[in-house]
Design a protein around this motif. Structure first.
Motif, PDB file in Angstrom:
ATOM      1  N   ALA A 196       0.928  -1.320   0.025  1.00  0.00           N
ATOM      2  CA  ALA A 196      -0.060   0.086  -0.017  1.00  0.00           C
ATOM      3  C   ALA A 196       0.774   1.253  -0.002  1.00  0.00           C
ATOM      4  O   ALA A 196       2.147   1.109   0.371  1.00  0.00           O
ATOM      5  CB  ALA A 196      -0.892   0.014   1.226  1.00  0.00           C
ATOM      6  N   PHE A 197       0.238   2.504  -0.389  1.00  0.00           N
ATOM      7  CA  PHE A 197       0.971   3.644  -0.242  1.00  0.00           C
ATOM      8  C   PHE A 197       0.643   4.048   0.966  1.00  0.00           C
ATOM      9  O   PHE A 197       0.088   3.909   1.780  1.00  0.00           O
ATOM     10  CB  PHE A 197       0.706   4.719  -1.375  1.00  0.00           C
ATOM     11  CG  PHE A 197       0.814   4.191  -3.024  1.00  0.00           C
ATOM     12  CD1 PHE A 197       2.500   4.494  -3.116  1.00  0.00           C
ATOM     13  CD2 PHE A 197       0.145   3.940  -3.798  1.00  0.00           C
ATOM     14  CE1 PHE A 197       2.870   4.002  -4.424  1.00  0.00           C
ATOM     15  CE2 PHE A 197       0.545   3.705  -4.984  1.00  0.00           C
ATOM     16  CZ  PHE A 197       1.897   3.895  -5.414  1.00  0.00           C
ATOM     17  N   ASP A 198       1.838   4.993   1.139  1.00  0.00           N
ATOM     18  CA  ASP A 198       1.609   5.295   2.710  1.00  0.00           C
ATOM     19  C   ASP A 198       0.407   6.200   2.825  1.00  0.00           C
ATOM     20  O   ASP A 198      -0.009   6.334   3.957  1.00  0.00           O
ATOM     21  CB  ASP A 198       2.578   6.311   3.200  1.00  0.00           C
ATOM     22  CG  ASP A 198       3.029   7.561   2.182  1.00  0.00           C
ATOM     23  OD1 ASP A 198       2.016   7.786   1.422  1.00  0.00           O
ATOM     24  OD2 ASP A 198       3.935   8.370   2.449  1.00  0.00           O
ATOM     25  N   ASN A 199      -0.264   6.923   1.950  1.00  0.00           N
ATOM     26  CA  ASN A 199      -1.522   7.526   2.179  1.00  0.00           C
ATOM     27  C   ASN A 199      -2.744   6.679   2.448  1.00  0.00           C
ATOM     28  O   ASN A 199      -3.579   7.079   2.634  1.00  0.00           O
ATOM     29  CB  ASN A 199      -1.744   8.428   0.837  1.00  0.00           C
ATOM     30  CG  ASN A 199      -2.177   7.824  -0.404  1.00  0.00           C
ATOM     31  OD1 ASN A 199      -2.192   6.430  -0.143  1.00  0.00           O
ATOM     32  ND2 ASN A 199      -2.393   8.658  -1.441  1.00  0.00           N
ATOM     33  N   GLU A 200      -2.614   5.554   2.526  1.00  0.00           N
ATOM     34  CA  GLU A 200      -3.640   4.514   2.776  1.00  0.00           C
ATOM     35  C   GLU A 200      -3.734   4.082   4.428  1.00  0.00           C
ATOM     36  O   GLU A 200      -4.365   3.199   4.730  1.00  0.00           O
ATOM     37  CB  GLU A 200      -3.636   3.210   1.977  1.00  0.00           C
ATOM     38  CG  GLU A 200      -3.951   3.486   0.646  1.00  0.00           C
ATOM     39  CD  GLU A 200      -3.351   2.356  -0.548  1.00  0.00           C
ATOM     40  OE1 GLU A 200      -3.652   1.182  -0.240  1.00  0.00           O
ATOM     41  OE2 GLU A 200      -2.671   2.699  -1.142  1.00  0.00           O
ATOM     42  N   LEU A 201      -2.344   4.651   4.941  1.00  0.00           N
ATOM     43  CA  LEU A 201      -2.156   4.297   6.448  1.00  0.00           C
ATOM     44  C   LEU A 201      -2.567   5.445   7.061  1.00  0.00           C
ATOM     45  O   LEU A 201      -2.097   6.680   6.761  1.00  0.00           O
ATOM     46  CB  LEU A 201      -0.922   3.685   6.458  1.00  0.00           C
ATOM     47  CG  LEU A 201      -0.864   2.191   5.715  1.00  0.00           C
ATOM     48  CD1 LEU A 201       0.791   1.955   5.692  1.00  0.00           C
ATOM     49  CD2 LEU A 201      -1.513   1.253   6.471  1.00  0.00           C
ATOM     50  N   PRO A 202      -2.419   5.317   8.423  1.00  0.00           N
ATOM     51  CA  PRO A 202      -2.662   4.077   9.083  1.00  0.00           C
ATOM     52  C   PRO A 202      -4.241   3.606   9.029  1.00  0.00           C
ATOM     53  O   PRO A 202      -5.336   4.604   8.926  1.00  0.00           O
ATOM     54  CB  PRO A 202      -2.543   4.592  10.859  1.00  0.00           C
ATOM     55  CG  PRO A 202      -2.618   5.816  11.002  1.00  0.00           C
ATOM     56  CD  PRO A 202      -2.440   6.770   9.621  1.00  0.00           C
ATOM     57  N   ARG A 203      -4.503   2.471   9.159  1.00  0.00           N
ATOM     58  CA  ARG A 203      -5.768   1.823   9.235  1.00  0.00           C
ATOM     59  C   ARG A 203      -6.477   2.403  10.431  1.00  0.00           C
ATOM     60  O   ARG A 203      -6.050   2.596  11.635  1.00  0.00           O
ATOM     61  CB  ARG A 203      -5.878   0.359   9.319  1.00  0.00           C
ATOM     62  CG  ARG A 203      -7.377  -0.268   9.275  1.00  0.00           C
ATOM     63  CD  ARG A 203      -7.072  -1.618   8.910  1.00  0.00           C
ATOM     64  NE  ARG A 203      -8.350  -2.544   9.103  1.00  0.00           N
ATOM     65  CZ  ARG A 203      -9.282  -2.391   8.048  1.00  0.00           C
ATOM     66  NH1 ARG A 203      -9.083  -2.003   6.878  1.00  0.00           N
ATOM     67  NH2 ARG A 203     -10.169  -3.455   8.284  1.00  0.00           N
ATOM     68  N   HIS A 204      -7.981   2.789  10.327  1.00  0.00           N
ATOM     69  CA  HIS A 204      -8.496   3.741  11.484  1.00  0.00           C
ATOM     70  C   HIS A 204     -10.061   3.424  11.358  1.00  0.00           C
ATOM     71  O   HIS A 204     -10.670   3.143  10.603  1.00  0.00           O
ATOM     72  CB  HIS A 204      -8.089   5.120  11.529  1.00  0.00           C
ATOM     73  CG  HIS A 204      -8.577   5.834  10.408  1.00  0.00           C
ATOM     74  ND1 HIS A 204      -7.853   5.698   9.111  1.00  0.00           N
ATOM     75  CD2 HIS A 204      -9.594   6.833  10.064  1.00  0.00           C
ATOM     76  CE1 HIS A 204      -8.415   6.530   8.155  1.00  0.00           C
ATOM     77  NE2 HIS A 204      -9.500   7.116   8.641  1.00  0.00           N
ATOM     78  N   ASP A 205     -10.664   3.873  12.586  1.00  0.00           N
ATOM     79  CA  ASP A 205     -12.353   3.565  12.731  1.00  0.00           C
ATOM     80  C   ASP A 205     -12.760   4.834  12.061  1.00  0.00           C
ATOM     81  O   ASP A 205     -12.098   6.047  12.408  1.00  0.00           O
ATOM     82  CB  ASP A 205     -12.498   3.462  14.161  1.00  0.00           C
ATOM     83  CG  ASP A 205     -12.206   1.839  14.558  1.00  0.00           C
ATOM     84  OD1 ASP A 205     -11.876   0.953  13.700  1.00  0.00           O
ATOM     85  OD2 ASP A 205     -12.206   1.658  15.941  1.00  0.00           O
ATOM     86  N   VAL A 206     -13.950   4.810  11.403  1.00  0.00           N
ATOM     87  CA  VAL A 206     -14.700   6.102  11.194  1.00  0.00           C
ATOM     88  C   VAL A 206     -16.104   5.632  11.513  1.00  0.00           C
ATOM     89  O   VAL A 206     -16.696   4.342  11.537  1.00  0.00           O
ATOM     90  CB  VAL A 206     -14.727   6.224   9.614  1.00  0.00           C
ATOM     91  CG1 VAL A 206     -13.201   6.655   9.282  1.00  0.00           C
ATOM     92  CG2 VAL A 206     -15.019   5.179   9.012  1.00  0.00           C
ATOM     93  N   LEU A 207     -16.776   6.705  11.687  1.00  0.00           N
ATOM     94  CA  LEU A 207     -18.345   6.163  11.788  1.00  0.00           C
ATOM     95  C   LEU A 207     -19.230   6.762  10.472  1.00  0.00           C
ATOM     96  O   LEU A 207     -19.253   7.640   9.753  1.00  0.00           O
ATOM     97  CB  LEU A 207     -19.004   7.525  12.797  1.00  0.00           C
ATOM     98  CG  LEU A 207     -20.435   7.354  13.248  1.00  0.00           C
ATOM     99  CD1 LEU A 207     -20.547   5.937  13.866  1.00  0.00           C
ATOM    100  CD2 LEU A 207     -20.873   8.414  14.081  1.00  0.00           C
ATOM    101  N   VAL A 208     -19.727   5.485   9.848  1.00  0.00           N
ATOM    102  CA  VAL A 208     -20.564   5.462   8.698  1.00  0.00           C
ATOM    103  C   VAL A 208     -22.109   5.823   9.091  1.00  0.00           C
ATOM    104  O   VAL A 208     -22.552   4.799   9.811  1.00  0.00           O
ATOM    105  CB  VAL A 208     -20.318   4.094   8.166  1.00  0.00           C
ATOM    106  CG1 VAL A 208     -21.221   4.006   6.676  1.00  0.00           C
ATOM    107  CG2 VAL A 208     -18.698   3.911   7.511  1.00  0.00           C
ATOM    108  N   PRO A 209     -22.486   6.637   8.414  1.00  0.00           N
ATOM    109  CA  PRO A 209     -23.984   7.015   8.972  1.00  0.00           C
ATOM    110  C   PRO A 209     -24.935   5.991   8.373  1.00  0.00           C
ATOM    111  O   PRO A 209     -24.359   5.416   7.226  1.00  0.00           O
ATOM    112  CB  PRO A 209     -24.152   8.496   8.419  1.00  0.00           C
ATOM    113  CG  PRO A 209     -23.239   8.436   7.313  1.00  0.00           C
ATOM    114  CD  PRO A 209     -21.952   7.878   7.593  1.00  0.00           C
TER     115      PRO A 209
END
Ligand SMILES: [Fe+2]
Length: 418
Positions: A220-233
């Motif tokens: 992966a390129f660095d811009n895909e990191l870090p994996r993290h949580d998001v709130l999907v409405p």
């Protein structure tokens, strides 16, 4: 000569690391073959083009094919060979200035809008440059002492993904050049865009706290990191891409002449550029045609709309009473397997600004310039396109362009909230 720079291992994720379990000869063989395959694909994409085709630069954003072929080669020379192979001889001391793109830490460079003025080195010189670097990289992979191979393989890997990005640009850039030519040159007579399916439905995206970003399997390129949580409405996303038929309805309904549909900056461009239709569309005697890599073709109402800017995508969504999905909504939906043509047809604009993920840090040194310094004023696109080389796409991939850009293979997928 460009100053050799100390290059840290890029702060991305690498399949080089995952392959470290295999014996070293197997790993060397794997990377030699991967290198050969990607380098061959670049030449295959250039093969239909004459030397004259390969020089032209039709706008500052697009680069000549010859430049792409040389620049991706310089990348290996600059970042892999010079720092790691004391015996390596720079092919031509003038080339780093010509073929550095935007790496300030790698030294001064030729002005981007003037790449089309470089008739020499010619195509044969660039082919010789490629062959010189191919041989040196192969030798380095074969002969590098064991303790240094992991770092070498990681740089080879990012160089290959970089070259694949330029393979797509080779096609988008030559299409832009050919679209300026009244004889409508054909790059590939067999080029066809897959049609959009007939299920015009919106499907629920799993709401709640979702994890996005690269999951540490493969590159992966660095811009895909870090994996993290998001709130999907709670929201729904279109299973299908927006088609040309729908776009023609937007046009017929005054889409390009209704300022209330447009963001202010977008409306200014509509007026200044006289936009009345997607990029490369032309109308003759009441019929719309579009310039493609197969030459000029009638607009297929069942094909996905392509070559639209963020501004157009956003105006279309407003006209349709919908929204563009955010990149986290798109990724959650793609991971859930509910999208048709998520990959391999057109890139899909999202309403997300291209920003660093929480905790993102660019690598030290020149390769830290790869992504991080562009994280302002651009919008994220997800998926991949018909021009994306096979194997380059992935669910966490973040493409990004400025809102007015429409020479890429860019389309639209809608979302709705209720
Ligand atoms: Fe590049």
């Amino acid at each position: 000569m460009a100053t050799p720079i100390v290059l840290p291992v890029p702060r991305g994720s690498s399949s080089a690391r995952l392959r470290a379990g295999a014996d070293l000869d197997t790993q060397r063989g794997f990377w030699i073959e991967a290198f050969r395959r990607v380098r061959t694909e670049t030449e295959a994409r250039a093969a239909p083009l004459s030397a004259e085709d390969q020089i032209v630069q039709s706008m500052p954003d697009a680069s000549p094919t010859k430049w792409h072929r040389a620049h991706v080669t310089w990348f290996f020379e600059q970042f892999l060979l010079v720092p790691n192979d004391p015996a390596y001889r720079i092919f031509d001391e003038r080339f780093p200035f010509l073929f550095n793109s935007y790496y300030v830490a790698a030294g001064p460079r030729h002005a981007r809008p003037e790449r089309g003025l470089i008739t020499r080195p010619n195509c044969a010189d660039v082919a010789a440059y490629r062959a010189h670097v191919d041989a040196a990289v192969t030798k380095l992979i074969e002969a590098m002492p064991a303790e240094k191979t992991a770092a070498i393989f990681e740089i080879v890997e990012i160089g290959l993904h970089h070259e694949q990005q330029h393979q797509e640009l080779m096609l988008t850039d030559i299409l832009h050049a050919f679209a300026q030519n009244p004889v409508n040159p054909v790059y590939d007579a067999a080029w066809r865009t897959p049609q959009v399916g007939s299920k015009h439905e919106y499907v629920s995206v799993p709401p709640g706290i979702r994890s996005i970003g690269h999951d540490d399997e493969g590159f992966a390129f660095d811009n895909e990191l870090p994996r993290h949580d998001v709130l999907v409405p709670k929201m729904r996303i279109a299973r299908e891409l927006v088609s040309n038929r729908e776009w023609l309805e937007f046009m017929a309904d005054g889409g390009y002449s209704t300022p209330s549909l447009w963001l202010s900056d977008g409306w200014a461009i509509v007026q200044n550029e006289g936009w009345q239709a997607p990029g490369y569309w032309r109308q003759r005697e009441g019929t719309w045609y579009v310039m493609t890599l197969a030459g000029e073709q009638p607009v297929d109402p069942h094909a996905p709309v392509c070559h639209v800017s963020y501004f157009e995508a956003e105006a279309f969504a407003r006209w349709a009473g919908k929204h563009l999905p955010s990149e986290e909504e798109w990724e959650t939906a793609a991971r859930a397997g509910i999208l048709e043509q998520a990959f391999g047809t057109v890139w899909q604009w999202t309403r997300s600004a291209y920003l660093p993920y929480p905790g993102y840090r660019a690598a030290e040194g020149a390769l830290g310039e790869y992504n991080g310094k562009f994280m302002v004023s651009q919008m994220v696109l997800r998926g991949s396109s018909l021009a994306t080389p096979s194997g380059h796409e992935r669910v966490s991939y973040r493409n990004f362009f400025y809102p007015p850009a429409r020479w890429q293979f860019t389309g639209v997928r809608l979302a709705e909230f209720n």
